[in-house]
Design a protein around this motif. Structure first.
Motif, PDB file in Angstrom:
ATOM      1  N   ASP A   1      -5.114  -5.436  -8.246  1.00  0.00           N
ATOM      2  CA  ASP A   1      -4.789  -4.038  -7.788  1.00  0.00           C
ATOM      3  C   ASP A   1      -5.501  -3.274  -8.481  1.00  0.00           C
ATOM      4  O   ASP A   1      -5.493  -3.264  -9.823  1.00  0.00           O
ATOM      5  CB  ASP A   1      -3.263  -3.751  -7.728  1.00  0.00           C
ATOM      6  N   ASN A   2      -6.357  -2.181  -7.925  1.00  0.00           N
ATOM      7  CA  ASN A   2      -6.883  -1.043  -8.686  1.00  0.00           C
ATOM      8  C   ASN A   2      -8.068  -1.623  -9.395  1.00  0.00           C
ATOM      9  O   ASN A   2      -8.356  -0.760 -10.338  1.00  0.00           O
ATOM     10  CB  ASN A   2      -6.081  -0.221  -9.615  1.00  0.00           C
TER      11      ASN A   2
ATOM     12  N   GLU B   1      -6.640  -2.895 -16.525  1.00  0.00           N
ATOM     13  CA  GLU B   1      -6.154  -1.816 -15.691  1.00  0.00           C
ATOM     14  C   GLU B   1      -4.680  -1.022 -16.214  1.00  0.00           C
ATOM     15  O   GLU B   1      -4.548  -0.051 -15.950  1.00  0.00           O
ATOM     16  CB  GLU B   1      -6.099  -2.177 -14.292  1.00  0.00           C
TER      17      GLU B   1
ATOM     18  N   GLN C   1       2.394   1.716  -3.506  1.00  0.00           N
ATOM     19  CA  GLN C   1       1.274   2.065  -4.571  1.00  0.00           C
ATOM     20  C   GLN C   1       0.912   3.500  -4.120  1.00  0.00           C
ATOM     21  O   GLN C   1       0.505   4.338  -5.417  1.00  0.00           O
ATOM     22  CB  GLN C   1       0.047   1.181  -4.263  1.00  0.00           C
TER      23      GLN C   1
ATOM     24  N   GLU D   1     -11.939  -2.863  -9.266  1.00  0.00           N
ATOM     25  CA  GLU D   1     -13.209  -3.118  -8.394  1.00  0.00           C
ATOM     26  C   GLU D   1     -14.032  -4.462  -8.645  1.00  0.00           C
ATOM     27  O   GLU D   1     -14.446  -4.492  -9.789  1.00  0.00           O
ATOM     28  CB  GLU D   1     -14.288  -1.874  -8.507  1.00  0.00           C
TER      29      GLU D   1
ATOM     30  N   SER E   1       0.739  -1.093  -0.097  1.00  0.00           N
ATOM     31  CA  SER E   1       0.154   0.150   0.155  1.00  0.00           C
ATOM     32  C   SER E   1       0.897   1.176  -0.070  1.00  0.00           C
ATOM     33  O   SER E   1       0.692   2.306  -0.749  1.00  0.00           O
ATOM     34  CB  SER E   1      -0.921  -0.063   1.285  1.00  0.00           C
TER      35      SER E   1
ATOM     36  N   ARG F   1     -10.524   2.217 -16.075  1.00  0.00           N
ATOM     37  CA  ARG F   1     -11.108   1.884 -14.872  1.00  0.00           C
ATOM     38  C   ARG F   1     -12.120   0.705 -15.347  1.00  0.00           C
ATOM     39  O   ARG F   1     -12.802   0.245 -16.003  1.00  0.00           O
ATOM     40  CB  ARG F   1     -12.330   2.945 -14.847  1.00  0.00           C
TER      41      ARG F   1
END
Length: 401
Positions: free
Chosen positions: A245-246, A226, A140, A248, A137, A231
């Motif tokens: 990661d990143n 991504e 990132q 949804e 985290s 998105r």
């Protein structure tokens, strides 16, 4: 492409052997490559290997009197257009996240103004550990640092899960793209909705109808989309995979739940809809409230058809660019192209799941992509490498649609 200067850091881990191929590919693309190895890396591969491939001396020590007479670590930090650490061990990630400079590689990372990319590689338990996640985290959140991967799959220790370093050809593509024109992020500004994994249709409270889909292909496409600037909303059936990661992730169980989630995500705004999920065609007509007991030698289970998610999305008035998947066991091209035309898809990706070692539950695949004006075969290759190529094809065809 003008020659670019890549400083490749190699840390301790079995994936270090793959870095030799990465150096070869970068040199072939016209890059200058210099290598810095940690003490741990030297336990797995030799400096001589990378010197031969790069054509440059390999640096292994911060306290090298000859190199440091000219402030070698500062010279390296200024020389690099891009610093890439592949593999990046859990130990290195922890030290980088805390801003330590206790060896040559971390010192260069502290001193450089160039962008830094790390390609994590470690055991799946180490990758999932809360301390590693905390360090991840922090990394990132650092605008100078990009995290590439890791991939999923079989590991040298015998475990299966996230933690494999991305394949050299994938990393080479990311490195070469990182300073390319904006077209190298072909989905920048796009919203992509992806379905992945199986669905489960309950028979009773303990039994269900499902299939062998692992979700690996859909998750790989989500990562690739991504990285290409999109998105991403990933609507996932029940799988044993770590969320990219990143991205949804919206979990579902049944085909009806997946349809509802897909329609909601598309209504929120969608440029590309990619349906990799293996949706159950049928569900039990009635779900038993209690566990069904064995009372006879045979049992009849009435089934009814599930909704067709792909056709429903493709048939909308506001239909996005829609990509389907076809897992077949024979006559793959005919069945796939028929499905593409019948369901009014923009593109379909077909694979023969009868081939041993490819497709369901495998880390590798081989596919043929069809669109109205053409086709392309990809693989056999890792699912992540295939996903990266698929995303480029989808973006190209979407731009032409």
């Amino acid at each position: 492409m003008a020659a670019r200067r890549i400083l490749l850091g190699i840390t301790g881990g079995i994936a270090a052997y793959k870095s030799a191929e990465l150096v070869r590919q970068l040199k072939k693309a016209g890059c200058e490559v210099r290598v810095v190895m940690t003490r741990g890396a030297e336990a797995f591969v030799t400096a001589m290997t990378f010197q031969a491939l790069s054509g440059e001396p390999v640096r292994t020590s911060l306290l090298d009197p000859e190199a440091e007479a000219g402030m070698g670590h500062i010279e390296l930090a200024k020389w690099a257009d891009q610093v890439v650490v592949a593999p990046a061990s859990a130990d290195f990630m922890a030290r980088l996240a805390q801003g330590m400079a206790d060896d040559l590689l971390t010192t260069v990372c502290c001193a450089t103004e160039a962008p830094i990319a790390i390609a994590p590689a470690m055991n799946q338990a180490m990758w999932k550990n809360h301390r590693t996640r905390r360090n991840l985290s922090l990394l990132q959140d650092d605008p100078q640092i990009s995290v590439w991967g890791p991939d999923q799959g079989d590991q040298a220790c015998g475990d299966v899960g996230p933690g494999r370093m991305l394949e050299p050809q994938v990393l080479a593509g990311l490195i070469l793209d990182s300073e390319a024109e904006p077209a190298s992020r072909p989905l920048a500004g796009k919203r992509v909705v992806i379905t992945a994994g199986p669905t489960r249709e309950a028979i009773d409270p303990v039994r269900y109808i499902s299939n062998h889909s692992s979700g690996k292909m859909g998750y790989a496409i989500a990562r690739a989309a991504e990285r290409a600037g999109a998105r991403v909303v990933l609507i996932s059936g029940p799988v044993s995979l770590t969320a990219p990661d990143n991205v949804e992730v919206r979990p579902v169980q049944t085909a009806s739940e997946m349809l509802a989630a897909s329609e909601k995500a598309v209504a929120e705004g969608c440029d590309l809809f990619v349906a990799t999920a293996a949706v159950a065609d049928y569900r039990p007509e009635n779900r038993a409230g209690d566990k069904i007991k064995k009372t006879s030698e045979t049992m009849a289970l009435p089934l009814v058809r599930n909704p067709d998610i792909l056709a429903t999305i493709a048939g909308r008035e506001d239909a996005p660019f829609t990509v389907g998947f076809a897992a077949e066991t024979s006559d793959v091209a005919r069945y796939a192209t028929d499905k593409m035309h019948r369901k009014k898809l923009n593109m379909i990706v077909a694979n023969d799941v009868s081939v041993a070692g490819l497709g369901f539950n495998s880390d590798d695949n081989a596919v043929t992509v069809f669109w109205p004006e053409g086709q392309e075969s990809i693989g056999p290759d890792s699912k992540q490498a295939i996903a990266d190529r698929l995303v480029v094809l989808m973006a190209e065809q979407n731009d032409r649609a």
